[in-house]
Structure formats: structure tokens, C-alpha cells
Motif scaffolding. Structure first.
Motif, PDB file in Angstrom:
ATOM      1  N   SER A   1       0.839  -1.198   0.000  1.00 40.18           N
ATOM      2  CA  SER A   1       0.000   0.000   0.000  1.00 40.18           C
ATOM      3  C   SER A   1       0.870   1.243   0.000  1.00 40.18           C
ATOM      4  N   THR A   2       0.319   2.332  -0.537  1.00 39.37           N
ATOM      5  CA  THR A   2       0.997   3.627  -0.500  1.00 39.37           C
ATOM      6  C   THR A   2       0.067   4.658   0.109  1.00 39.37           C
ATOM      7  N   PHE A   3       0.678   5.758   0.605  1.00 39.01           N
ATOM      8  CA  PHE A   3      -0.082   6.754   1.354  1.00 39.01           C
ATOM      9  C   PHE A   3       0.317   8.157   0.924  1.00 39.01           C
ATOM     10  N   ASP A   4      -0.670   9.063   0.972  1.00 37.95           N
ATOM     11  CA  ASP A   4      -0.435  10.462   0.644  1.00 37.95           C
ATOM     12  C   ASP A   4       0.371  11.114   1.771  1.00 37.95           C
ATOM     13  N   PRO A   5       1.559  11.671   1.488  1.00 36.56           N
ATOM     14  CA  PRO A   5       2.382  12.279   2.548  1.00 36.56           C
ATOM     15  C   PRO A   5       1.656  13.381   3.311  1.00 36.56           C
ATOM     16  N   LYS A   6       0.842  14.192   2.606  1.00 33.31           N
ATOM     17  CA  LYS A   6       0.135  15.282   3.280  1.00 33.31           C
ATOM     18  C   LYS A   6      -0.883  14.729   4.281  1.00 33.31           C
ATOM     19  N   GLU A   7      -1.557  13.650   3.900  1.00 31.67           N
ATOM     20  CA  GLU A   7      -2.544  13.054   4.799  1.00 31.67           C
ATOM     21  C   GLU A   7      -1.848  12.446   6.026  1.00 31.67           C
ATOM     22  N   VAL A   8      -0.679  11.843   5.821  1.00 27.30           N
ATOM     23  CA  VAL A   8       0.083  11.275   6.929  1.00 27.30           C
ATOM     24  C   VAL A   8       0.549  12.379   7.881  1.00 27.30           C
ATOM     25  N   GLU A   9       1.061  13.478   7.328  1.00 29.47           N
ATOM     26  CA  GLU A   9       1.519  14.583   8.161  1.00 29.47           C
ATOM     27  C   GLU A   9       0.375  15.204   8.949  1.00 29.47           C
ATOM     28  N   ALA A  10      -0.791  15.331   8.323  1.00 32.53           N
ATOM     29  CA  ALA A  10      -1.957  15.895   9.014  1.00 32.53           C
ATOM     30  C   ALA A  10      -2.364  15.010  10.190  1.00 32.53           C
ATOM     31  N   LEU A  11      -2.309  13.682   9.996  1.00 35.14           N
ATOM     32  CA  LEU A  11      -2.638  12.769  11.087  1.00 35.14           C
ATOM     33  C   LEU A  11      -1.602  12.870  12.206  1.00 35.14           C
ATOM     34  N   ALA A  12      -0.331  13.008  11.828  1.00 30.69           N
ATOM     35  CA  ALA A  12       0.721  13.141  12.837  1.00 30.69           C
ATOM     36  C   ALA A  12       0.519  14.389  13.679  1.00 30.69           C
ATOM     37  N   ARG A  13       0.121  15.502  13.041  1.00 37.36           N
ATOM     38  CA  ARG A  13      -0.103  16.740  13.793  1.00 37.36           C
ATOM     39  C   ARG A  13      -1.299  16.613  14.726  1.00 37.36           C
ATOM     40  N   ARG A  14      -2.355  15.947  14.271  1.00 36.70           N
ATOM     41  CA  ARG A  14      -3.548  15.788  15.108  1.00 36.70           C
ATOM     42  C   ARG A  14      -3.281  14.867  16.294  1.00 36.70           C
ATOM     43  N   SER A  15      -2.431  13.904  16.093  1.00 34.90           N
ATOM     44  CA  SER A  15      -2.315  12.823  17.060  1.00 34.90           C
ATOM     45  C   SER A  15      -1.316  13.074  18.160  1.00 34.90           C
ATOM     46  N   GLY A  16      -0.406  14.048  17.978  1.00 35.92           N
ATOM     47  CA  GLY A  16       0.581  14.301  19.026  1.00 35.92           C
ATOM     48  C   GLY A  16       1.504  13.123  19.201  1.00 35.92           C
ATOM     49  N   ARG A  17       1.661  12.646  20.456  1.00 38.18           N
ATOM     50  CA  ARG A  17       2.610  11.580  20.724  1.00 38.18           C
ATOM     51  C   ARG A  17       2.152  10.263  20.146  1.00 38.18           C
ATOM     52  N   ARG A  18       3.129   9.498  19.652  1.00 39.75           N
ATOM     53  CA  ARG A  18       2.872   8.182  19.088  1.00 39.75           C
ATOM     54  C   ARG A  18       3.821   7.162  19.701  1.00 39.75           C
ATOM     55  N   GLU A  19       3.416   5.906  19.648  1.00 41.22           N
ATOM     56  CA  GLU A  19       4.282   4.855  20.158  1.00 41.22           C
ATOM     57  C   GLU A  19       5.502   4.720  19.252  1.00 41.22           C
ATOM     58  N   PRO A  20       6.637   4.273  19.772  1.00 41.96           N
ATOM     59  CA  PRO A  20       7.850   4.194  18.967  1.00 41.96           C
ATOM     60  C   PRO A  20       7.771   3.084  17.945  1.00 41.96           C
ATOM     61  N   PRO A  21       8.586   3.143  16.880  1.00 41.17           N
ATOM     62  CA  PRO A  21       8.632   2.045  15.920  1.00 41.17           C
ATOM     63  C   PRO A  21       9.073   0.762  16.608  1.00 41.17           C
ATOM     64  N   ALA A  22       8.757  -0.369  15.966  1.00 38.78           N
ATOM     65  CA  ALA A  22       9.069  -1.661  16.561  1.00 38.78           C
ATOM     66  C   ALA A  22      10.557  -1.858  16.767  1.00 38.78           C
ATOM     67  N   THR A  23      11.399  -1.137  15.988  1.00 44.03           N
ATOM     68  CA  THR A  23      12.839  -1.296  16.100  1.00 44.03           C
ATOM     69  C   THR A  23      13.428  -0.495  17.255  1.00 44.03           C
ATOM     70  N   SER A  24      12.649   0.347  17.881  1.00 41.37           N
ATOM     71  CA  SER A  24      13.187   1.194  18.945  1.00 41.37           C
ATOM     72  C   SER A  24      13.509   0.367  20.167  1.00 41.37           C
ATOM     73  N   GLY A  25      14.621   0.707  20.834  1.00 39.58           N
ATOM     74  CA  GLY A  25      14.996  -0.040  22.017  1.00 39.58           C
ATOM     75  C   GLY A  25      14.540   0.607  23.305  1.00 39.58           C
ATOM     76  N   GLU A  26      13.895   1.776  23.250  1.00 42.26           N
ATOM     77  CA  GLU A  26      13.459   2.443  24.463  1.00 42.26           C
ATOM     78  C   GLU A  26      12.103   3.085  24.230  1.00 42.26           C
ATOM     79  N   LEU A  27      11.413   3.358  25.341  1.00 37.97           N
ATOM     80  CA  LEU A  27      10.116   3.997  25.247  1.00 37.97           C
ATOM     81  C   LEU A  27      10.300   5.452  24.812  1.00 37.97           C
TER      82      LEU A  27
END
Length: 415
Positions: free
Chosen positions: A51-77
Motif C-alpha cells: 500500500s501507498t499513502f499520501d504524505p500530506k494526509e500522513v503529516e496531518a494525522l501526525a499533527r492531530r495525534s501528538g505523541r505516538r508509540e515508537p517504531p518496533a525497532t526502537s529499544g526504548e520507550l
């Protein structure tokens, strides 16, 4: 691998699933959860394996959502936020220097702006009659020796019981709760001096509940500045507790109670009380050298010095010290604090933090030892509400780490 290809459309380059997850700071499977809830639109291009996603739509969701959980590769919270940034010995609220905010606005104005993005000049927070009556009755029932933090903890529970809409987590209701809860906490404290009108700003109302000393304009300005500077400080222990509670969809009163619980420790909210006692001892003994020596000899940290997030002086302390210079009655305590700093510097390079500046204010104003923690708690309530609003916009119960069992290997015999 699937989802690693990217494609082009008429509007420019689209994002694959991994890229969208990285932009949002979430796991790839969470991206598909957003799609299923209608928060994102996915598209599969001819010849593409994912699947592919519109970058503008992704950025808008990021701004609305504030904090997000880290990627699965992250070693810390790592929890993303749009509230506070601490960078190069500066503290910024939503990108604005906290000290600048303290120089130009009142606590209520900054709290409202932190929640809504709008500055409302002259806004006043007032407590509703039912909540305030319930809180005052509960506070009055406590033993006479109870301190202001004991009273705040009881007041928030009583106010919650008086609010039948507390389980409504819609943004407007949460904001209304925030605007009434903070003044309820302050006005429920027993007055120590002539009680200020509930139509007055929050700082003079809090002052009259912490000391019987008269409040001059300069001192009130310092108290108001302290409230602003202490509104938030990234993911402190109490703020993390608040976000965990909000992740489980606790109501605003419960998340504030969670914050109060984590605040109740010598390494967090109560740290200013230790600095307060130290300054009183310095003033009583007439010298900081012996007091600092006692702390070092006992292997204790000198209260009010050092902060792991700042290499130099805590900018909040710097701002308060400058304001305290303008209050003559603060000069003895201010001089005692500076003597503590210079004496300790002979042994180790530590700079003043906000707890020491807060202790100068409370000592100079004749406030009790717990006053600094009380100021901290009232101030931070606005920040906790801001974090709760961010967390309510996240997937529920995401703050659920996995335990690593290290107990006896089962099966064990019945005890």
C-alpha cells in the motif's frame, strides 16, 4: 520485502507503509489500523507490492495525534509530543520559550493557550459551586496537621464525585473540566490571610492560601511566573503516570490524582521542600559551608542543585532569580541560595535548578515547607491536562509494556 517500494503520483512521491509508520512514529500494523478506522487512505499502485499513502494526509494525522508509540525497532520507550521541548538549556512550550511566556502572560492565559492554541487575555478560572462545596467539606474533615498536598489530593477526589459528567472525554468537556478543576483545588485550601475574591486571578488566590504575609505586586508576579514555568517539563515521572492513566481512558480528575501520586516523592515534587529546609538552616546558622558539608559528609545530594536535562543553570531558576532580585525581602534567602551554589561548586560543578529558586520564594514569603510542592502541583495540573488531551487522541491502552518474568520457573508446588 513487501511495502518497501515507493511509487509516484501526480501530486508527487507517495509513502510506503514503513515510511508512513516512521513519520507517525508507530508500528506498521498500526498504520493499517488507522486505515481500517478511516483515519488514513491507502492505495495500491499497479506493479506495487504494498500500500501507498499520501504524505500530506500522513503529516496531518501526525499533527492531530501528538505523541505516538515508537517504531518496533526502537529499544526504548519514546512518546512523541507537541507540548514541551527541552533543548540547549532552554525550555519551550509549543515552540515558544517558557521564560518569554512567563514575562508576558498570566498562568490562566498560558494554560488556555497550551490547551487550545489561543491566547485569551484576561481569562479567569472559576470553581463551580457544587464541586467547590464538596472539596471544601472533604478538606475540612482532614486532621488539623494535614498539609496542603494532603488537602489537594482529597479535593480532587471530592470534586470528581460532584461531577456527573466526569466520564465524558470529549475535548470540550475535558477543557471545561480543566478550567474549573484548577480553581477548585486552589479555593478549597484554607485561607491563611484575607481571602481573595474568586473573580481574582489564580496567583493571588493561591498566595492567600500559602502565607499570611501581605502580597505585593512583585511577589505575585513571581508566583505567577513560577506557575507558568512549572506547567510542564516533558515526560517527568508524574506526567508519564498521567499518560498511562489517560491511555486507559481515565477521566481528568483521575489522571490528576495519578499525577499527584507520582509527585509525592523527594526526587520529584517534594524536592523543593528539601531545598526550603536547607535554606532555613543556612539562614539560621549564618553560613552555607557547614550545611553543605553536612550533606556531603552524609553522602546526600545538595538540594536544589543539578538537573539531568540541563548542562548549565535551569532556565526556569534563572528567570525566577532575576525576578526575586526585585523583591527586597527575598534578598536574604536569595543570598543564602547563592552561597550554597558557590560553596558546592568548590567540590562539584552543579548549577541551580527550579527547586532552589522556588525555595527562595517560599522562604522569603513565610510559606510552609510544602508550599513549593503545592505550587508545583497546581501549576503542573494544566500540563497534565494537555498531555491527557494528546493521549485521548491515541489508540487506547497503548501504554502497556511487556513484563519480563524472572521468578521461579513453573510449575512450582502449591504453597
Amino acid at each position: 520485502m513487501a511495502d518497501q517500494d515507493t511509487t509516484q503520483d501526480a501530486g508527487g512521491r507517495r509513502l510506503n507503509t514503513r515510511e508512513a509508520a516512521d513519520r507517525l512514529g508507530v508500528k506498521p500494523e498500526t498504520v493499517y489500523a488507522y486505515v481500517s478506522r478511516g483515519q488514513l487512505t491507502s492505495r495500491r499502485e499497479p506493479g506495487s507490492r504494498g500500500s501507498t499513502f499520501d504524505p500530506k494526509e500522513v503529516e496531518a494525522l501526525a499533527r492531530r495525534s501528538g505523541r505516538r508509540e515508537p517504531p518496533a525497532t526502537s529499544g526504548e520507550l519514546a512518546v512523541h509530543t507537541g507540548i514541551t521541548l527541552i533543548d540547549r538549556d532552554h525550555c519551550y512550550f509549543r515552540g515558544v520559550d517558557a521564560s518569554e511566556l512567563a514575562a508576558h502572560y498570566s498562568y490562566e492565559e498560558v494554560a488556555e493557550w497550551l490547551w487550545t492554541g489561543e491566547i485569551r487575555r484576561g481569562i479567569r478560572f472559576t470553581a463551580p459551586h457544587d464541586a467547590l462545596s464538596a472539596a471544601r467539606r472533604a478538606v475540612h474533615a482532614l486532621p488539623a496537621h494535614s498539609g496542603p498536598m494532603d488537602r489537594l489530593r482529597v479535593a480532587v477526589i471530592a470534586a470528581a464525585a460532584a461531577d456527573p459528567l466526569r466520564f465524558d472525554l470529549s475535548e470540550n468537556v475535558v477543557l471545561d473540566t480543566a478550567r474549573t478543576l484548577i480553581p477548585t483545588l486552589v479555593d478549597a485550601l484554607p485561607p491563611q490571610a484575607t481571602e481573595q475574591s474568586t473573580a481574582a486571578a489564580l496567583a493571588p488566590r493561591l498566595w492567600s492560601r500559602l502565607t499570611s504575609e501581605p502580597a505585593d505586586p512583585a511577589s505575585l508576579r513571581i508566583l505567577d511566573a513560577a506557575l507558568i514555568l512549572l506547567i510542564d517539563h516533558d515526560l517527568a515521572a508524574s506526567t508519564l503516570a498521567v499518560r498511562v492513566a489517560a491511555s486507559a481512558r481515565a477521566h481528568p480528575y483521575a489522571i490528576v490524582s495519578a499525577g499527584f501520586g507520582a509527585l509525592d516523592g523527594a526526587l520529584h515534587g517534594a524536592a523543593s521542600g528539601l531545598a526550603h529546609r536547607m535554606l532555613l538552616e543556612v539562614l539560621d546558622r549564618g553560613s552555607a559551608a557547614a550545611v553543605v558539608a553536612d550533606h556531603l559528609r552524609a553522602g546526600r545530594r545538595v538540594p536544589g542543585l543539578g538537573h539531568r536535562l540541563y548542562t548549565g543553570e535551569d532556565p526556569r531558576a534563572h528567570t525566577l532569580f532575576e525576578l526575586l532580585e526585585q523583591v527586597p525581602r527575598a534578598h536574604p534567602a536569595l543570598e543564602a541560595a547563592r552561597e550554597v551554589i558557590t560553596t558546592t561548586a568548590r567540590h562539584t560543578e552543579l548549577h541551580a535548578n527550579v527547586d532552589l529558586a522556588l525555595a527562595v520564594l517560599t522562604v522569603a514569603s513565610g510559606m510552609p515547607t510544602e508550599a513549593g510542592e503545592t505550587i508545583f502541583a497546581v501549576a503542573r495540573t494544566a500540563g497534565w491536562i494537555a498531555h491527557a488531551l494528546e493521549e485521548y487522541d491515541e489508540p487506547p491502552v497503548r501504554m502497556r509494556p511487556s513484563g519480563r518474568y524472572c521468578g521461579p520457573k513453573p510449575p512450582q508446588p502449591l504453597p
